[in-house]
Motif scaffolding. Structure first.
Motif, PDB file in Angstrom:
ATOM      1  N   GLU A 145      23.100   8.709 -59.509  1.00 36.83           N
ATOM      2  CA  GLU A 145      23.649   8.861 -58.161  1.00 36.83           C
ATOM      3  C   GLU A 145      22.523   8.817 -57.117  1.00 36.83           C
ATOM      4  O   GLU A 145      22.672   8.198 -56.067  1.00 36.83           O
ATOM      5  CB  GLU A 145      24.414  10.177 -58.045  1.00 36.83           C
ATOM      6  CG  GLU A 145      25.168  10.318 -56.745  1.00 36.83           C
ATOM      7  CD  GLU A 145      26.022  11.568 -56.715  1.00 36.83           C
ATOM      8  OE1 GLU A 145      26.077  12.191 -55.649  1.00 36.83           O
ATOM      9  OE2 GLU A 145      26.620  11.909 -57.747  1.00 36.83           O
ATOM     10  N   ILE A 146      21.397   9.453 -57.431  1.00 35.25           N
ATOM     11  CA  ILE A 146      20.239   9.403 -56.533  1.00 35.25           C
ATOM     12  C   ILE A 146      19.783   7.957 -56.373  1.00 35.25           C
ATOM     13  O   ILE A 146      19.518   7.493 -55.259  1.00 35.25           O
ATOM     14  CB  ILE A 146      19.091  10.288 -57.067  1.00 35.25           C
ATOM     15  CG1 ILE A 146      19.505  11.762 -57.094  1.00 35.25           C
ATOM     16  CG2 ILE A 146      17.813  10.085 -56.249  1.00 35.25           C
ATOM     17  CD1 ILE A 146      19.766  12.398 -55.755  1.00 35.25           C
ATOM     18  N   GLU A 147      19.709   7.214 -57.479  1.00 37.93           N
ATOM     19  CA  GLU A 147      19.295   5.803 -57.414  1.00 37.93           C
ATOM     20  C   GLU A 147      20.270   4.983 -56.583  1.00 37.93           C
ATOM     21  O   GLU A 147      19.870   4.085 -55.853  1.00 37.93           O
ATOM     22  CB  GLU A 147      19.140   5.216 -58.810  1.00 37.93           C
ATOM     23  CG  GLU A 147      17.942   5.751 -59.551  1.00 37.93           C
ATOM     24  CD  GLU A 147      16.646   5.615 -58.765  1.00 37.93           C
ATOM     25  OE1 GLU A 147      16.358   4.520 -58.229  1.00 37.93           O
ATOM     26  OE2 GLU A 147      15.916   6.613 -58.665  1.00 37.93           O
ATOM     27  N   SER A 148      21.552   5.300 -56.670  1.00 36.74           N
ATOM     28  CA  SER A 148      22.556   4.608 -55.873  1.00 36.74           C
ATOM     29  C   SER A 148      22.324   4.872 -54.377  1.00 36.74           C
ATOM     30  O   SER A 148      22.437   3.964 -53.552  1.00 36.74           O
ATOM     31  CB  SER A 148      23.951   5.060 -56.293  1.00 36.74           C
ATOM     32  OG  SER A 148      24.923   4.454 -55.498  1.00 36.74           O
ATOM     33  N   LEU A 149      21.978   6.116 -54.043  1.00 42.05           N
ATOM     34  CA  LEU A 149      21.692   6.457 -52.649  1.00 42.05           C
ATOM     35  C   LEU A 149      20.417   5.759 -52.159  1.00 42.05           C
ATOM     36  O   LEU A 149      20.359   5.323 -51.007  1.00 42.05           O
ATOM     37  CB  LEU A 149      21.565   7.976 -52.492  1.00 42.05           C
ATOM     38  CG  LEU A 149      22.860   8.759 -52.656  1.00 42.05           C
ATOM     39  CD1 LEU A 149      22.571  10.254 -52.755  1.00 42.05           C
ATOM     40  CD2 LEU A 149      23.826   8.462 -51.526  1.00 42.05           C
ATOM     41  N   VAL A 150      19.424   5.639 -53.026  1.00 36.09           N
ATOM     42  CA  VAL A 150      18.190   4.927 -52.657  1.00 36.09           C
ATOM     43  C   VAL A 150      18.510   3.454 -52.407  1.00 36.09           C
ATOM     44  O   VAL A 150      18.051   2.862 -51.422  1.00 36.09           O
ATOM     45  CB  VAL A 150      17.104   5.083 -53.744  1.00 36.09           C
ATOM     46  CG1 VAL A 150      15.925   4.153 -53.482  1.00 36.09           C
ATOM     47  CG2 VAL A 150      16.632   6.524 -53.833  1.00 36.09           C
ATOM     48  N   LYS A 151      19.316   2.857 -53.263  1.00 36.62           N
ATOM     49  CA  LYS A 151      19.695   1.450 -53.091  1.00 36.62           C
ATOM     50  C   LYS A 151      20.457   1.260 -51.785  1.00 36.62           C
ATOM     51  O   LYS A 151      20.195   0.318 -51.037  1.00 36.62           O
ATOM     52  CB  LYS A 151      20.549   0.984 -54.271  1.00 36.62           C
ATOM     53  CG  LYS A 151      20.941  -0.465 -54.187  1.00 36.62           C
ATOM     54  CD  LYS A 151      21.734  -0.893 -55.387  1.00 36.62           C
ATOM     55  CE  LYS A 151      22.149  -2.341 -55.253  1.00 36.62           C
ATOM     56  NZ  LYS A 151      22.925  -2.804 -56.391  1.00 36.62           N
ATOM     57  N   GLN A 152      21.354   2.177 -51.483  1.00 35.42           N
ATOM     58  CA  GLN A 152      22.116   2.100 -50.240  1.00 35.42           C
ATOM     59  C   GLN A 152      21.170   2.206 -49.037  1.00 35.42           C
ATOM     60  O   GLN A 152      21.298   1.463 -48.068  1.00 35.42           O
ATOM     61  CB  GLN A 152      23.151   3.214 -50.193  1.00 35.42           C
ATOM     62  CG  GLN A 152      23.992   3.237 -48.957  1.00 35.42           C
ATOM     63  CD  GLN A 152      24.978   4.393 -48.967  1.00 35.42           C
ATOM     64  OE1 GLN A 152      25.096   5.123 -49.942  1.00 35.42           O
ATOM     65  NE2 GLN A 152      25.681   4.558 -47.881  1.00 35.42           N
ATOM     66  N   TRP A 153      20.189   3.098 -49.101  1.00 32.86           N
ATOM     67  CA  TRP A 153      19.205   3.256 -48.032  1.00 32.86           C
ATOM     68  C   TRP A 153      18.390   1.968 -47.850  1.00 32.86           C
ATOM     69  O   TRP A 153      18.116   1.551 -46.730  1.00 32.86           O
ATOM     70  CB  TRP A 153      18.288   4.427 -48.379  1.00 32.86           C
ATOM     71  CG  TRP A 153      17.089   4.560 -47.509  1.00 32.86           C
ATOM     72  CD1 TRP A 153      17.049   5.017 -46.217  1.00 32.86           C
ATOM     73  CD2 TRP A 153      15.736   4.247 -47.864  1.00 32.86           C
ATOM     74  NE1 TRP A 153      15.751   5.009 -45.761  1.00 32.86           N
ATOM     75  CE2 TRP A 153      14.917   4.542 -46.754  1.00 32.86           C
ATOM     76  CE3 TRP A 153      15.130   3.765 -49.019  1.00 32.86           C
ATOM     77  CZ2 TRP A 153      13.555   4.366 -46.771  1.00 32.86           C
ATOM     78  CZ3 TRP A 153      13.767   3.588 -49.029  1.00 32.86           C
ATOM     79  CH2 TRP A 153      12.996   3.885 -47.917  1.00 32.86           C
ATOM     80  N   ARG A 154      18.025   1.355 -48.967  1.00 36.28           N
ATOM     81  CA  ARG A 154      17.257   0.103 -48.919  1.00 36.28           C
ATOM     82  C   ARG A 154      18.027  -0.989 -48.180  1.00 36.28           C
ATOM     83  O   ARG A 154      17.448  -1.790 -47.447  1.00 36.28           O
ATOM     84  CB  ARG A 154      16.989  -0.385 -50.352  1.00 36.28           C
ATOM     85  CG  ARG A 154      15.558  -0.564 -50.663  1.00 36.28           C
ATOM     86  CD  ARG A 154      15.391  -1.201 -52.010  1.00 36.28           C
ATOM     87  NE  ARG A 154      15.076  -0.227 -53.034  1.00 36.28           N
ATOM     88  CZ  ARG A 154      15.695  -0.107 -54.192  1.00 36.28           C
ATOM     89  NH1 ARG A 154      16.681  -0.903 -54.510  1.00 36.28           N
ATOM     90  NH2 ARG A 154      15.327   0.805 -55.044  1.00 36.28           N
ATOM     91  N   MET A 155      19.328  -1.022 -48.400  1.00 34.05           N
ATOM     92  CA  MET A 155      20.151  -2.085 -47.825  1.00 34.05           C
ATOM     93  C   MET A 155      20.563  -1.806 -46.381  1.00 34.05           C
ATOM     94  O   MET A 155      20.833  -2.728 -45.634  1.00 34.05           O
ATOM     95  CB  MET A 155      21.402  -2.298 -48.677  1.00 34.05           C
ATOM     96  CG  MET A 155      21.103  -2.800 -50.075  1.00 34.05           C
ATOM     97  SD  MET A 155      20.174  -4.343 -50.099  1.00 34.05           S
ATOM     98  CE  MET A 155      21.366  -5.440 -49.362  1.00 34.05           C
ATOM     99  N   ASP A 156      20.627  -0.538 -45.978  1.00 32.80           N
ATOM    100  CA  ASP A 156      21.161  -0.198 -44.657  1.00 32.80           C
ATOM    101  C   ASP A 156      20.324   0.919 -44.040  1.00 32.80           C
ATOM    102  O   ASP A 156      20.818   2.002 -43.796  1.00 32.80           O
ATOM    103  CB  ASP A 156      22.625   0.231 -44.779  1.00 32.80           C
ATOM    104  CG  ASP A 156      23.271   0.413 -43.428  1.00 32.80           C
ATOM    105  OD1 ASP A 156      22.873  -0.264 -42.481  1.00 32.80           O
ATOM    106  OD2 ASP A 156      24.175   1.263 -43.325  1.00 32.80           O
ATOM    107  N   ARG A 157      19.055   0.628 -43.791  1.00 32.04           N
ATOM    108  CA  ARG A 157      18.175   1.659 -43.250  1.00 32.04           C
ATOM    109  C   ARG A 157      18.496   1.923 -41.785  1.00 32.04           C
ATOM    110  O   ARG A 157      18.632   0.992 -40.993  1.00 32.04           O
ATOM    111  CB  ARG A 157      16.723   1.222 -43.394  1.00 32.04           C
ATOM    112  CG  ARG A 157      16.320   1.126 -44.830  1.00 32.04           C
ATOM    113  CD  ARG A 157      14.877   0.729 -45.015  1.00 32.04           C
ATOM    114  NE  ARG A 157      14.266  -0.036 -43.975  1.00 32.04           N
ATOM    115  CZ  ARG A 157      14.322  -1.360 -43.875  1.00 32.04           C
ATOM    116  NH1 ARG A 157      14.988  -2.060 -44.762  1.00 32.04           N
ATOM    117  NH2 ARG A 157      13.715  -1.981 -42.911  1.00 32.04           N
TER     118      ARG A 157
END
Length: 68
Positions: free
Chosen positions: A39-51
């Motif tokens: 779940e943390i990795e999913s949040l990091v990926k989301q941050w990467r895509m929509d900073r």
């Protein structure tokens, strides 16, 4: 600038990016201590895509689907 200077600078940029991502990951672990690693990795990926502050990227050019 020599090739070694350029390579050193590029390496420094990637090191800074990785450090920033590690810091963000640590922040998420503090904010969501019960969240599993995926779940943390999913949040990091989301941050990467929509900073925040850079919704269309940091520069003019084509949008990428590289991390999507």
């Amino acid at each position: 600038m020599s090739d070694t200077d350029a390579a050193r600078r590029i390496r420094a940029v990637f090191d800074m990016y990785e450090f920033g991502e590690q810091m963000y990951r640590a922040k998420l672990r503090r904010e969501y201590p019960q969240s599993p690693p995926d779940e943390i990795e999913s949040l990091v990926k989301q941050w990467r895509m929509d900073r925040p502050g850079a919704p269309m990227g940091d520069a003019v050019g084509r949008l990428t689907t590289r991390f999507g």
